[in-house]
Design an enzyme around this catalytic site. Structure first.
Site, PDB file in Angstrom:
ATOM      1  N   SER A 105       0.851  -1.186   0.000  1.00  0.00           N
ATOM      2  CA  SER A 105       0.000   0.000   0.000  1.00  0.00           C
ATOM      3  C   SER A 105       0.883   1.231   0.000  1.00  0.00           C
ATOM      4  O   SER A 105       2.009   1.204   0.522  1.00  0.00           O
ATOM      5  CB  SER A 105      -0.886   0.015   1.251  1.00  0.00           C
ATOM      6  OG  SER A 105      -1.551   1.256   1.399  1.00  0.00           O
ATOM      7  N   TYR A 152      -1.768  -1.064  10.301  1.00  0.00           N
ATOM      8  CA  TYR A 152      -1.920  -1.323   8.873  1.00  0.00           C
ATOM      9  C   TYR A 152      -0.684  -0.828   8.128  1.00  0.00           C
ATOM     10  O   TYR A 152      -0.109  -1.543   7.296  1.00  0.00           O
ATOM     11  CB  TYR A 152      -3.171  -0.625   8.339  1.00  0.00           C
ATOM     12  CG  TYR A 152      -3.368  -0.789   6.849  1.00  0.00           C
ATOM     13  CD1 TYR A 152      -3.955  -1.939   6.341  1.00  0.00           C
ATOM     14  CD2 TYR A 152      -2.954   0.196   5.959  1.00  0.00           C
ATOM     15  CE1 TYR A 152      -4.140  -2.110   4.972  1.00  0.00           C
ATOM     16  CE2 TYR A 152      -3.125   0.034   4.591  1.00  0.00           C
ATOM     17  CZ  TYR A 152      -3.722  -1.114   4.107  1.00  0.00           C
ATOM     18  OH  TYR A 152      -3.879  -1.273   2.746  1.00  0.00           O
TER      19      TYR A 152
END
Length: 253
Positions: free
Chosen positions: A136, A149
């Site tokens: 990401s 995350y």
């Protein structure tokens, strides 16, 4: 990568980016096996014509069963995409956040490792294949509202680099897909107007994936500001901007 004749397993493809990737691979001519936890969604995708397999990437036995099922039916499997992931906001002032951190690491990092470990011997034995990990932009430019995350995706990036080095000479390549914010539902599009449209993101990503040689990192234009923030000297400013979202946490109210 020639996407017209692959046999692809995508772990975590019952919705969102994973599902759209599955549809693009299939439309190009590849055989696609969709993996996921929700049997109702798997049944729907089976009716659509996909091969499907239940898999929970947080469960070693589930991963092993999925591998055995896939290789029995698709012994020519040559591409693995580790799409499974969760993103959970956390308030680090509240120790109760730890359960969310555990779930995030177990799914995003350890789940990725479990899937890769399950199929690496098969790919090495074939002498050819591709592993596509999914990180990401947040792994390179943290979003403080989702700290674990970000940490998990940064870890998958580092793991991808090490995996590529260790598989050198085996014929198995490693490519890292690095999405920015992508609106996979109308609600997400409403909440984040800057998010890329799903179809536009996947179109650009699939175009990049087909480059020769296959890119080490699949970087659409919308993620370049994240990937190169430190190099470009914009890191501190952008992290400060993204930290404004912390105002929504209960402890900040």
């Amino acid at each position: 990568m020639d996407i017209t004749n692959r046999t692809v397993f995508i772990a975590g493809a019952t919705s969102g980016i994973g599902l759209e990737l599955a549809r693009r691979f299939a439309a190009a001519g590849s055989a696609v096996i969709v993996g996921g936890r929700r049997t109702d969604l798997l049944d729907r995708l089976a009716a659509e014509g996909f091969a499907t397999v239940p898999i929970d990437v947080t469960d070693q036995e589930s991963v092993g069963r999925a591998r055995d099922t896939i290789l029995r039916g698709h012994p020519g499997l040559d591409t693995i995409v580790t799409m499974s992931g969760v993103g959970i906001p956390e308030d680090l002032r509240d120790p109760a956040h730890f359960s969310a951190a555990q779930e995030t690491v177990d799914t995003n990092l350890l789940g990725t490792i479990r899937v890769i470990d399950a199929f690496t011997p098969h790919l090495i034995e074939r002498g050819a294949g591709t592993v596509v990990t999914v990180t990401s932009g947040i792994g390179f430019l943290p979003f403080p509202l989702m700290p674990t995350y970000a940490a998990s995706k940064a870890a998958v990036h580092a793991y991808s680099e090490a995996l590529r080095a260790q598989l050198e000479g085996t014929g198995v390549e490693v490519s890292e897909l690095v999405p920015p914010a992508v609106a996979t539902t109308p609600e997400q599009a409403r909440l984040n107007p800057r998010a890329l449209k799903l179809d536009e993101f996947v179109t650009e990503a699939m175009d990049l994936l087909q480059a020769d040689p296959t890119p080490r990192e699949i970087l659409v234009k919308g993620v370049l500001m994240h990937r190169w923030a430190e190099r470009d000297g914009t890191y501190d400013e952008l992290v400060a901007q993204r930290s404004q979202a912390l105002a929504m946490l209960p402890s900040r109210q």
